[in-house]
Enzyme design. Structure first.
Site, mmCIF file in Angstrom:
data_model
loop_
_atom_site.group_PDB
_atom_site.id
_atom_site.type_symbol
_atom_site.label_atom_id
_atom_site.label_comp_id
_atom_site.label_asym_id
_atom_site.label_seq_id
_atom_site.Cartn_x
_atom_site.Cartn_y
_atom_site.Cartn_z
ATOM 1 N N ASP A 114 -4.046 0.918 -9.289
ATOM 2 C CA ASP A 114 -5.251 0.809 -9.614
ATOM 3 C C ASP A 114 -5.863 0.406 -11.050
ATOM 4 O O ASP A 114 -6.465 -0.461 -11.360
ATOM 5 C CB ASP A 114 -6.130 1.922 -8.756
ATOM 6 C CG ASP A 114 -6.103 2.045 -7.344
ATOM 7 O OD1 ASP A 114 -5.409 1.195 -6.807
ATOM 8 O OD2 ASP A 114 -6.518 3.056 -6.990
ATOM 9 N N SER A 164 -11.443 1.101 -5.401
ATOM 10 C CA SER A 164 -11.167 1.677 -6.692
ATOM 11 C C SER A 164 -12.279 1.622 -7.895
ATOM 12 O O SER A 164 -12.198 1.319 -9.059
ATOM 13 C CB SER A 164 -10.090 0.912 -7.428
ATOM 14 O OG SER A 164 -9.353 1.731 -7.613
ATOM 15 N N SER A 165 -13.333 1.985 -7.339
ATOM 16 C CA SER A 165 -14.624 2.276 -8.338
ATOM 17 C C SER A 165 -13.835 3.561 -9.246
ATOM 18 O O SER A 165 -14.434 3.588 -10.478
ATOM 19 C CB SER A 165 -15.846 2.910 -7.579
ATOM 20 O OG SER A 165 -15.358 3.967 -6.945
ATOM 21 N N GLU A 168 -6.892 10.916 -13.653
ATOM 22 C CA GLU A 168 -7.064 11.263 -12.172
ATOM 23 C C GLU A 168 -6.287 12.303 -11.773
ATOM 24 O O GLU A 168 -6.608 12.961 -10.752
ATOM 25 C CB GLU A 168 -6.784 9.825 -11.416
ATOM 26 C CG GLU A 168 -7.195 10.009 -10.088
ATOM 27 C CD GLU A 168 -8.068 8.854 -9.593
ATOM 28 O OE1 GLU A 168 -8.553 7.894 -10.411
ATOM 29 O OE2 GLU A 168 -8.071 8.789 -8.311
ATOM 30 N N THR A 173 3.094 2.167 -2.021
ATOM 31 C CA THR A 173 4.383 1.909 -2.544
ATOM 32 C C THR A 173 4.364 2.111 -4.142
ATOM 33 O O THR A 173 5.262 2.166 -4.910
ATOM 34 C CB THR A 173 4.783 0.280 -2.373
ATOM 35 O OG1 THR A 173 3.406 -0.614 -2.706
ATOM 36 C CG2 THR A 173 5.011 0.064 -0.871
ATOM 37 N N ASP A 174 3.107 2.038 -4.375
ATOM 38 C CA ASP A 174 3.147 2.370 -6.262
ATOM 39 C C ASP A 174 3.757 3.365 -6.549
ATOM 40 O O ASP A 174 4.889 3.614 -7.622
ATOM 41 C CB ASP A 174 1.773 2.002 -6.953
ATOM 42 C CG ASP A 174 0.686 2.957 -6.410
ATOM 43 O OD1 ASP A 174 0.916 3.685 -5.454
ATOM 44 O OD2 ASP A 174 -0.413 3.048 -7.028
ATOM 45 N N GLU A 193 1.026 -0.932 -0.121
ATOM 46 C CA GLU A 193 0.019 -0.045 0.091
ATOM 47 C C GLU A 193 0.947 1.305 0.010
ATOM 48 O O GLU A 193 1.788 1.439 1.003
ATOM 49 C CB GLU A 193 -0.778 -0.042 1.259
ATOM 50 C CG GLU A 193 -2.128 0.380 1.115
ATOM 51 C CD GLU A 193 -3.143 -0.488 0.000
ATOM 52 O OE1 GLU A 193 -3.225 -0.170 -1.132
ATOM 53 O OE2 GLU A 193 -3.577 -1.519 0.560
ATOM 54 N N SER A 205 -26.109 7.962 -15.470
ATOM 55 C CA SER A 205 -25.432 6.873 -14.564
ATOM 56 C C SER A 205 -26.520 6.506 -13.764
ATOM 57 O O SER A 205 -27.482 7.343 -13.257
ATOM 58 C CB SER A 205 -24.544 7.789 -13.587
ATOM 59 O OG SER A 205 -24.397 7.166 -12.512
HETATM 60 C C1 GLA Z 1 -5.008 4.719 -3.996
HETATM 61 C C2 GLA Z 1 -4.025 5.069 -5.320
HETATM 62 C C3 GLA Z 1 -3.089 4.010 -5.565
HETATM 63 C C4 GLA Z 1 -2.225 3.597 -4.455
HETATM 64 C C5 GLA Z 1 -3.364 3.374 -3.160
HETATM 65 C C6 GLA Z 1 -2.473 3.166 -2.067
HETATM 66 O O1 GLA Z 1 -5.813 3.518 -4.224
HETATM 67 O O2 GLA Z 1 -5.098 5.310 -6.524
HETATM 68 O O3 GLA Z 1 -2.365 4.382 -6.542
HETATM 69 O O4 GLA Z 1 -1.611 4.469 -4.364
HETATM 70 O O5 GLA Z 1 -4.412 4.298 -3.041
HETATM 71 O O6 GLA Z 1 -2.056 1.832 -1.922
#
Ligand code: GLA
Length: 382
Positions: free
Chosen positions: A167, A121-122, A155, A31-32, A29, A64
């Site tokens: 995501d 991640s909607s 985003e 880390t990306d 988490e 929607s």
């Molecule tokens: C959100 C972001 C991701 C990632 C996470 C945390 O979901 O969109 O890119 O950084 O938080 O791991």
């Protein structure tokens, strides 16, 4: 111009249907955006999109169903909106146009099974569904990788969250019954088969919304960047926190304040945990995976400071039940879901128990969602 309403969408005959899933993340988490490693996968809960061209050069009509809301878009004038979900759609169109894609008028109905703000991640599901849908509808010929990065850029530029790539990558590239080990620097990935029986993946939604999330998220990203700059003063060849080890970090500790040290220490440890989690998964050792998940939560709570009382309550509660092998907060933080690895036989009784305790403590209803690893964004032509 007439106002858009449901009548317009009666007898809608789609040219293509797109399904775009939410995602979970076993571990890795925050880390990306530090060029590190993550271990997410798509889930069997999705957003459905029904697309057709409408033979105009510039007008798009979107409905929607979930919000029972309409959006009319003029393609010759794409700007940000005050309505959040609209920016995910507008942002993707904007990125396509910046890449000289020829998008003309289209209509689209969107129907979602994904709760918003739950950390599944909607938003990426929405961005990637629009991106892959328009790519197919107008034969734009972007590669999946380009569609993933342009969805991420949408985003950044239209929503304002400086998110990483996890995501969008997971939403598009996942395969049923697998998890994805992604190297967020090279974008190389490995599909790891998941055999979890008799254990299941249970999400527990705090139903706490992410109001703080965007500002605190960008703040964490910034703190990591400042930490990295300080580390680079001594180690100029290091280009991201992914290359930092704990011994290296200790040598620069006197130059970092406690907050910056904690942020960096969390990232260094979390990247190591992802590598260990892969070994655990490959050897079928879910107990070790669970322990690593608890370690991740601990770091997110105490060092990275992105948890909240509700998430901590759910994770602490799980520690008292041995049939839960691991639990942790998932996604950006400050609310949303915990991910739990739980024995299938105990799900119903556990959900009952923890919902009762949660309600008693916070006066909020908990929602439970059982999920399974599924395919990424898919397109069906009619
Ligand atoms: C959100 C972001 C991701 C990632 C996470 C945390 O979901 O969109 O890119 O950084 O938080 O791991």
């Amino acid at each position: 111009m007439k106002t858009l309403n449901k009548t317009y969408f009666e007898d809608f005959k789609p040219e293509l249907t797109v399904t775009s899933p939410g995602r979970i993340n076993f571990i890795g988490e925050h880390t990306d955006y530090n060029n590190g490693f993550v271990l997410p996968t798509a889930i069997d809960k999705k957003i459905f999109f029904f697309f057709k061209k409408n033979n105009t050069s510039n007008h798009c009509n979107i409905y929607s169903k979930s919000y029972d809301a309409f959006l009319r878009i003029d393609l010759s004038n794409i700007t940000t909106s005050d309505v959040e979900w609209e920016n995910f759609v507008l942002g993707v169109i904007n990125e396509l146009q910046h890449r000289n894609a020829v998008v003309t008028g289209f209509d689209c109905i969107i129907e979602s099974e994904l709760p918003m703000g739950a950390g599944i991640s909607s938003s990426a599901a929405l961005e990637c569904g629009i991106a892959l849908g328009l790519n197919a509808l107008f034969d734009l010929k972007f590669s999946l990788q380009e569609l993933i990065t342009l969805s991420r850029d949408a985003e950044h530029n239209f929503v304002g969250t400086k998110c990483g790539i996890m995501d969008q990558f997971a939403v598009v590239m996942s395969k049923k019954a697998h998890t994805l080990l992604i190297d967020c620097e090279s974008l190389a990935y490995e599909l790891i088969p998941l055999t979890m029986q008799p254990y299941k993946i249970l999400l527990l939604n705090t139903n706490i919304s992410h109001n703080l999330a965007t500002s605190e998220y960008n703040k964490r990203r910034n703190e990591c960047e400042i930490g990295l700059e300080i580390i680079k003063e001594k180690y100029p060849n290091i280009s991201s926190l992914r290359e930092v080890t704990q011994p290296i970090l200790e040598t620069v500790r006197p130059n970092l304040n406690t907050t910056l040290y904690n942020r960096c220490a969390y990232i260094v440890a979390e990247n190591n945990r992802v590598q260990q989690a892969v070994t655990s998964l490959k050897s079928g050792d879910l107990k070790s995976l669970g322990d690593l998940m608890y370690g991740s939560h601990d770091g997110l709570r105490n060092l990275y400071d992105v948890s909240c009382a509700e998430l901590d309550f759910l994770v602490d509660f799980s520690l008292k039940h041995e049939y839960v092998l691991g639990a942790r907060m998932m996604g950006g933080g400050f609310g949303g879901c915990t991910i739990n690895i739980i024995h299938g036989n105990n799900i119903n009784s556990y959900v009952e128990k923890i919902s009762y305790a949660y309600k008693k403590e916070f006066k909020i209803d908990l929602s439970a969602i059982e999920v399974s690893p599924s395919d990424g964004t898919s397109i069906i032509y009619h």
